[in-house]
Write an enzyme that holds these catalytic residues in place. Structure first.
Site, PDB file in Angstrom:
ATOM      1  N   GLY A  22      42.296  45.951  29.901  1.00 30.16           N
ATOM      2  CA  GLY A  22      42.118  44.885  30.882  1.00 30.16           C
ATOM      3  C   GLY A  22      41.215  45.333  32.001  1.00 30.16           C
ATOM      4  N   GLY A  23      41.132  44.507  33.027  1.00 30.32           N
ATOM      5  CA  GLY A  23      40.235  44.811  34.129  1.00 30.32           C
ATOM      6  C   GLY A  23      40.662  46.014  34.943  1.00 30.32           C
ATOM      7  N   PHE A  24      41.938  46.421  34.827  1.00 35.13           N
ATOM      8  CA  PHE A  24      42.439  47.493  35.676  1.00 35.13           C
ATOM      9  C   PHE A  24      42.907  48.714  34.893  1.00 35.13           C
ATOM     10  CE2 PHE A  24      43.389  43.466  37.868  1.00 35.13           C
ATOM     11  CZ  PHE A  24      42.500  43.626  38.916  1.00 35.13           C
ATOM     12  N   GLY A  25      42.764  48.722  33.594  1.00 37.30           N
ATOM     13  CA  GLY A  25      43.191  49.887  32.848  1.00 37.30           C
ATOM     14  C   GLY A  25      43.402  49.575  31.382  1.00 37.30           C
ATOM     15  N   VAL A  76      45.993  49.671  27.872  1.00 37.96           N
ATOM     16  CA  VAL A  76      47.377  49.520  27.438  1.00 37.96           C
ATOM     17  C   VAL A  76      47.584  50.313  26.151  1.00 37.96           C
ATOM     18  CG1 VAL A  76      49.189  47.908  26.773  1.00 37.96           C
ATOM     19  CG2 VAL A  76      47.496  47.236  28.486  1.00 37.96           C
ATOM     20  N   ASP A  81      46.419  34.179  38.229  1.00 34.62           N
ATOM     21  CA  ASP A  81      45.589  34.527  37.075  1.00 34.62           C
ATOM     22  C   ASP A  81      46.290  34.075  35.787  1.00 34.62           C
ATOM     23  OD1 ASP A  81      43.267  35.468  35.942  1.00 34.62           O
ATOM     24  OD2 ASP A  81      43.982  37.524  35.735  1.00 34.62           O
TER      25      ASP A  81
END
Length: 531
Positions: free
Chosen positions: A224-227, A229, A340
């Site tokens: 995703g945009g932040f890391g 998974v 979101d």
């Protein structure tokens, strides 16, 4: 008082208005006690239907409350403009399944007790109980949890099990995360994180590293945009999903704080369950329940996989998302605006039940607050309401707009980018509106749904979706109204006006564009197909 009235007894239980107290040398449940309200309801069927829906929601929330916090409160609209308030609770020693079973058995007893047909009442048991009324009997101003009393030495032969913690308004406290964090959205600052190593929700970093095989590529299931998974398996065999936030990412650090501080306070069957977190140096990990059927976008936008979702399954997913958003907006102890809401942020469990995920962009409000403003726009194009995208104004109605887009995507099987009508491409919302207005909704329904039943329900869902994406904020329904629309087919729906951005694309200046921080549609948990 129990010691005075139950002298030399090995077992006693006392029920009070806001709590109960029990001690015993045995486990198990004593006979229950029913205490009805004297007033009868004027519409038994509608009242019991609304009551059952409320009790089922609260039951799931309480059962999933963790090792200490097993209670839940909420309300729902009843017949004749009434509001039904409810509270359910279990003793904290019960497992999630046992708590759920205890409450379900108690709730199922309503028709066989004097509570049936009454506007309020209680069923009291030694390990769980519930209460409901048509007045707000929950004194939220006293929801203050003082530190627990010092540990006392109790002779083992006398008491094997002692439970004194369900006085939820007086003595009960869930262990807090000792931290200097604050929820931030503007002017992001890096802050010192001071989380005590004894916190039960904090995982050892080496344990998670081993569970994910050192964050191997083979265990990577999404980004995703932040890391990234990863799928992992703990020593006890439990599967987990681990979000490893991007290192040295200030944006990711904010998301981490939001997820921990918000999601740990939220418990609902249609929200992804955050199991805990891990911090070591600059590493930030979020540990979730593992959901084997990936994110909704992996199904609904895939020409092959969406054939696995018949209309009944899609409608259940829509209803589940609506219930999750209603909980965030009105029924939780907090008021949360997700900001979101999109298909990739809805995950699916083994039975294809939806769970809302990714609260890194969410905003928390006091219960009496309903809206806010921001100079930093975050979210995903196509799902953002016009007042938020263009002016930074957001509210619960911003989430309603996103939900409406998601409903129309579920019906069409296409993303809100453009709509392919034969050889032509048209604006998604504009084409949906024109098709509904001209009575040609069959033009936008996913062809895989046209051979099945439920055409009336599909057209009604398009109608509800269009109500949610109206340009005027005040014309959009609340999620409470949406849930009622989805569950009551006899309810007459208002006529929607033209949707936002009707007939033209949105023009955004370069200066406005620079304020917008979008998230990607790539976050998911796995790529498995339904069972």
């Amino acid at each position: 008082m129990l010691r005075e009235k139950c002298t030399n007894q090995k077992e006693a239980i006392g029920y009070y208005d806001e709590c109960f107290l029990k001690y015993s040398n045995e486990t198990g449940n004593a006979d229950d006690v029913a205490r009805p309200n004297d007033q009868n309801t004027s519409d038994v069927n509608r009242f019991n239907g609304a009551l059952r829906q409320l009790m089922d929601l609260l039951r799931g929330e309480a059962a999933a409350g963790g090792q200490l916090l097993k209670f839940a409160t909420g309300n729902i609209s009843g017949p004749d403009f009434s509001t039904i308030y409810g509270l359910v609770q279990c003793t904290p020693d019960l497992s999630e399944q046992v708590c759920n079973d205890c409450l379900e058995a108690a709730i199922n007893r309503i028709p066989n007790t004097d509570l049936y047909g009454r506007v309020g009442g209680r069923i009291l048991q030694s390990t769980c109980n519930f209460r409901y009324e048509i007045f707000d009997f929950i004194n939220r101003t006293t929801l203050v949890f003082p530190p627990p009393p010092p540990t006392m030495s109790i002779p083992q032969p006398v008491i094997a099990v002692i439970i004194t913690s369900l006085c939820i308004f007086m003595r009960f406290k869930k262990k807090k995360i000792q931290t200097s964090w604050s929820l931030v959205d503007e002017g992001i600052q890096t802050e010192t994180m001071a989380i005590g190593p004894s916190e039960s929700l904090q995982y050892d970093f080496s344990t998670i590293k081993t569970a994910t095989n050192d964050f191997s590529e083979d265990n990577k299931v999404g980004r995703g945009g932040f890391g990234t998974v990863y799928k992992g398996k703990l020593n006890d065999g439990h599967e987990i999903a681990v979000k490893r936030l991007a290192m040295n990412s200030q944006q990711g650090d904010v998301e981490f704080k939001n997820e921990v501080l918000l999601v740990l306070k939220l418990q609902h069957r249609n929200l992804v369950r955050l199991l805990g977190f891990s911090i070591e140096g600059i590493e930030r990990l979020l540990i979730y329940e593992f959901l084997p059927n990936a994110s909704l976008d992996r199904f609904i936008f895939d020409p092959t996989k969406r054939t696995l979702l018949d209309w009944e399954m899609r409608y259940n997913i829509i209803k589940g998302i609506a219930k999750g958003l209603l909980y965030l907006h009105e029924d939780s102890r907090l008021r949360i605006i997700h900001r979101d809401m999109k298909a990739s942020n809805v995950l699916l469990d083994a039975e294809m039940n939806p769970k809302i995920a990714d609260f890194g962009m969410a905003r928390l409000f006091n219960p009496e607050e309903t809206q806010g403003d921001t100079s930093r726009i975050v979210g995903t194009y196509g799902y953002m309401a016009p007042e938020y995208l263009l002016h930074g104004h957001f509210s619960v109605k911003s989430d309603v707009f996103s939900f409406g887009v998601l409903v129309l995507e579920m019906v069409t099987g296409q993303e809100n980018k453009c709509f392919r009508n034969g050889e032509n491409l048209e604006d998604f919302l504009s084409f949906a509106w024109k098709s509904w207005r001209h009575g040609t909704t069959s033009d936008i329904i996913d062809p895989t749904l046209k051979t099945g039943s439920g055409s009336h329900d599909i057209r009604r869902s398009i109608h509800i979706g269009l109500l949610c994406v109206q340009e005027n904020v005040n014309n959009r329904p609340t999620m409470d109204s949406v849930v009622h629309m989805l569950h009551s087919f006899s309810l007459t729906l208002p006529i929607p006006s033209e949707p936002a951005f009707f007939g033209s694309s949105t023009n955004i200046s370069d200066s406005e564009q620079s304020k917008i921080s979008t998230s990607t549609n790539e976050v998911s948990i796995s790529e498995f197909v339904p069972r």
